[in-house]
Design a protein around this motif. Sequence first.
Motif, PDB file in Angstrom:
ATOM      1  N   ASN A   1       1.402   7.367   2.276  1.00 11.85           N
ATOM      2  CA  ASN A   1       1.924   6.457   3.303  1.00 11.85           C
ATOM      3  C   ASN A   1       3.431   6.621   3.515  1.00 11.85           C
ATOM      4  O   ASN A   1       4.085   5.745   4.073  1.00 11.85           O
TER       5      ASN A   1
ATOM      6  N   ASP B   1       1.627   2.827   7.733  1.00 11.57           N
ATOM      7  CA  ASP B   1       0.549   1.942   7.293  1.00 11.57           C
ATOM      8  C   ASP B   1       1.072   0.594   6.811  1.00 11.57           C
ATOM      9  O   ASP B   1       0.925   0.231   5.630  1.00 11.57           O
TER      10      ASP B   1
ATOM     11  N   ASP C   1       0.864  -1.188   0.000  1.00  7.37           N
ATOM     12  CA  ASP C   1       0.000   0.000   0.000  1.00  7.37           C
ATOM     13  C   ASP C   1       0.902   1.240   0.000  1.00  7.37           C
ATOM     14  O   ASP C   1       0.808   2.099   0.874  1.00  7.37           O
TER      15      ASP C   1
HETATM   16 MG    MG Z   1      -3.583   1.062   3.849  1.00 10.33          MG
END
Ligand code: MG
Length: 367
Positions: free
Chosen positions: A222, A236, A217
């Motif tokens: 992030n 994350d 991700d």
């Molecule tokens: Mg995520």
Amino acid sequence: MTAEQLKFIFEQFDHIEVFKTFEELSSGHINDTYLLTTQSGKQFILQRINEGVFKDVPGLIANKVSVSKHLQKKLKNLSEAELKRRVLTFIGTKKGIFYYQDKDGNFWNVMVYIEGSLTFETVNNQEIAYEGGKLFGEFLNLTSDFDARKLTEVIPNFHNMAFRYSQFDTALKEASEQRIEQAKILIQNVQDLKEEMHILQNLKDAKKIKLRVTHNDTKISNALFDQNKKGLCVIDTDTVMPGIIHYDFGDAIRTICNTAAEDEQNLDLVNFNLEFYKAYVKGFLEKTNSSLSTLEIKYLPLGAKTMTFIMALRFLTDFLNDDVYYKTEYPEHNLDRSRNQFKLIESLTEQFREMEDYNLNFIGSLK
Ligand code: MG
Ligand code: GN1
């Protein structure tokens, strides 16, 4: 959630802080995230994990905590204060585990907030693209010797193209006529790209591309940056699992090189920025190229296209399913997100040769 409720949950964790105020952070599409400030002025992230999406929350938490521990070990030359800014620190509960389950069955976890850090939803400067490449590249590098057998596969088939197509087919069979009509062009796009979008999956299935520990991700939001816009910390880590690097590369590219946000409705504003692509590749390969095969580097541009497609497909599938997965703010939000990603694919495709040439030149320069 009320302040009272969040205060109570925060008190289940093992610290000496006293809850003062909170703010909800709304950039995630799945979990609920709150920034808490305590009476001493310290800040923490309190997060409710969506157990509809993540079926094994204790497994997910164990993944995150052990990945952080691994990173801390690898970066042990840093000072303690610096380490706390470079790696996520999880706070245990008074019972000695890293999550708290409330009376309604919700799972919560707490992290130290990295103060003074910056995040970007969209990127408008090449330096951030380059720094982002170095940061995510370093994450892959540092986790390359992490024992993948210790990881729970938190969402099986997460980036499996055959699986995503079958979800789409099922959604198509069950969708309302109105939604199918609204999504007609996008549904056709999905069919048109089907063969090309299976190339990486086929290489993976044939074991021609190595499985590594991947983040899964790596959208640019992030990544945390410091005040000087230098890469700081990858956050994350909910979806850390074994995978191929192309999707981590691609998820970063689809968010960094998009000249607009993921849900921008005005498609004229959505274009693929080739200069940011090159800057990201440079930073990414500076950190990873010694461990990557020629084949892995060669297929990075296709990774960018395929990852953008996976998101287009997943948003579209959720729209056809009447928005059961992602948080949405209005009825066509998922449709707009999908349209946006398809527009990005179109712009990326126009520049695909240049992306490939850039990577091939890079491989050439190593010889
Ligand atoms: Mg995520
Ligand atoms: C979701 O919740 P968030 O924003 O961290 C999704 C990702 C998508 C992303 C799109 C578990 O991530 O796969 O790339 O939205 N996470 C999950 O912005 O499905």
